[in-house]
Design a protein around this motif. Structure first.
Motif, mmCIF file in Angstrom:
data_model
loop_
_atom_site.group_PDB
_atom_site.id
_atom_site.type_symbol
_atom_site.label_atom_id
_atom_site.label_comp_id
_atom_site.label_asym_id
_atom_site.label_seq_id
_atom_site.Cartn_x
_atom_site.Cartn_y
_atom_site.Cartn_z
ATOM 1 N N THR A 42 -4.631 -0.693 -5.003
ATOM 2 C CA THR A 42 -4.556 -0.621 -3.570
ATOM 3 C C THR A 42 -6.063 -1.830 -2.876
ATOM 4 O O THR A 42 -5.877 -2.018 -1.432
ATOM 5 N N LEU B 299 0.327 -1.295 -0.155
ATOM 6 C CA LEU B 299 -0.186 -0.186 -0.407
ATOM 7 C C LEU B 299 1.052 1.086 0.280
ATOM 8 O O LEU B 299 0.532 2.443 -0.602
ATOM 9 N N GLU C 107 -4.841 4.073 6.935
ATOM 10 C CA GLU C 107 -3.845 2.412 6.821
ATOM 11 C C GLU C 107 -3.626 2.043 8.792
ATOM 12 O O GLU C 107 -2.954 1.072 9.116
ATOM 13 N N ILE D 186 0.724 3.510 -3.069
ATOM 14 C CA ILE D 186 0.467 4.960 -3.095
ATOM 15 C C ILE D 186 1.104 6.055 -3.291
ATOM 16 O O ILE D 186 1.066 7.448 -3.727
ATOM 17 N N TRP E 28 -8.779 5.979 -3.274
ATOM 18 C CA TRP E 28 -8.130 5.300 -3.224
ATOM 19 C C TRP E 28 -7.042 5.857 -4.481
ATOM 20 O O TRP E 28 -5.755 5.749 -4.652
ATOM 21 N N MET F 123 -3.956 5.864 3.396
ATOM 22 C CA MET F 123 -2.943 5.000 3.632
ATOM 23 C C MET F 123 -2.795 5.593 5.192
ATOM 24 O O MET F 123 -1.781 4.810 6.119
ATOM 25 N N ALA G 218 -4.722 -4.680 -1.677
ATOM 26 C CA ALA G 218 -4.145 -4.519 0.371
ATOM 27 C C ALA G 218 -4.561 -3.779 1.223
ATOM 28 O O ALA G 218 -4.542 -4.690 1.877
ATOM 29 N N GLY G 219 -5.353 -3.410 1.258
ATOM 30 C CA GLY G 219 -6.430 -2.414 1.538
ATOM 31 C C GLY G 219 -7.388 -3.335 2.533
ATOM 32 O O GLY G 219 -7.459 -2.942 3.928
#
Lengths: 132, 95
Positions: free
Chosen positions: A110, A77, B68, A81, B57, B65, A113-114
């Motif tokens: 993503t 991720l 997360e 990103i 995203w 991010m 992965a998230g």
């Protein structure tokens, strides 16, 4: 737990996995996404942990495996990103045909992965709360 | 020290009042350039047909991010606090 509860949860578990996977993999096409999809898959594991004993589930999916999956998903991720989505946006998985499964650029990666992050977080918290 | 605290609170209060005063009125929205840009170009910039997914995203990926990261830290914190003393990693480290 009861035999009825065990049977029904064993029956429901693959269906919940399937629905969660559908939400995750089609997140760039339909409503849904990594957060609800991951929550549904984590709830499927919660159902198994509650209806069976926690040792039965942990025998298949141990805590160190959970930490490994979570770390790998987090690294994917972060890399995607921070760097890739700016560099390779037009080239990777982007066929420029909307509404096809392999469109969406990096959002598919993503999302997966998230959702792995969400699933492992839920299962880790569940293991810790059920049996220290 | 007490006056210092009062001063800091007063400064932040004034800043908050100024910020609230510059918000758009209730029921309207101010600058719609960003929203309009997302609606018009989101599908073609990201290739994602779902605009929510494109914003979460891709356009605001750094925000996600951070979310997360919060989730990761929370799960690790629960995992470490609620662990049994003679289990897994901990036992290996202690031995």
């Amino acid at each position: 737990m009861d035999t009825i509860v065990k049977s029904v949860s064993r029956l429901l578990f693959p269906l919940m996995l399937l629905f969660g996977l559908y939400l995750v993999l089609h997140a760039h096409l339909t409503p849904g996404g990594a957060f609800p999809g991951g929550a549904i898959i984590g709830t499927a594991f919660a159902l198994l942990v509650i209806s069976y004993t926690e040792q039965d589930v942990e025998h298949r999916l141990t805590r160190s495996e959970l930490i490994d999956i979570k770390s790998v998903a987090g690294i994917i991720l972060i890399i995607v990103i921070i760097r890739m989505s700016h560099l390779l946006r037009e080239e990777f998985l982007n066929t420029q045909t909307l509404f096809s499964l392999w469109s969406g650029g990096f959002t598919l990666l993503t999302n997966v992965a998230g959702s792995l992050m969400i699933i492992t977080a839920l299962v880790m918290i569940l293991y810790s709360l059920v049996r220290g | 020290m007490r006056f210092m605290r009062l001063f800091i609170i007063a400064v932040f209060g004034v800043l908050l009042a100024v910020a609230i005063g510059s918000l758009p009125a209730f029921g309207t929205w101010g600058s719609r350039e960003v929203a309009q840009y997302y609606i018009e170009n989101g599908a073609y910039r990201t290739g994602s047909a779902s605009i929510v997914n494109a914003i979460i995203w891709d356009f605001r990926g750094y925000d996600t991010m951070g979310e997360e990261t919060v989730l990761f830290t929370a799960a690790l914190g629960v995992f470490l606090i609620m662990r049994r003393k003679q289990y897994g990693y901990y036992r290996k480290v202690r031995k």
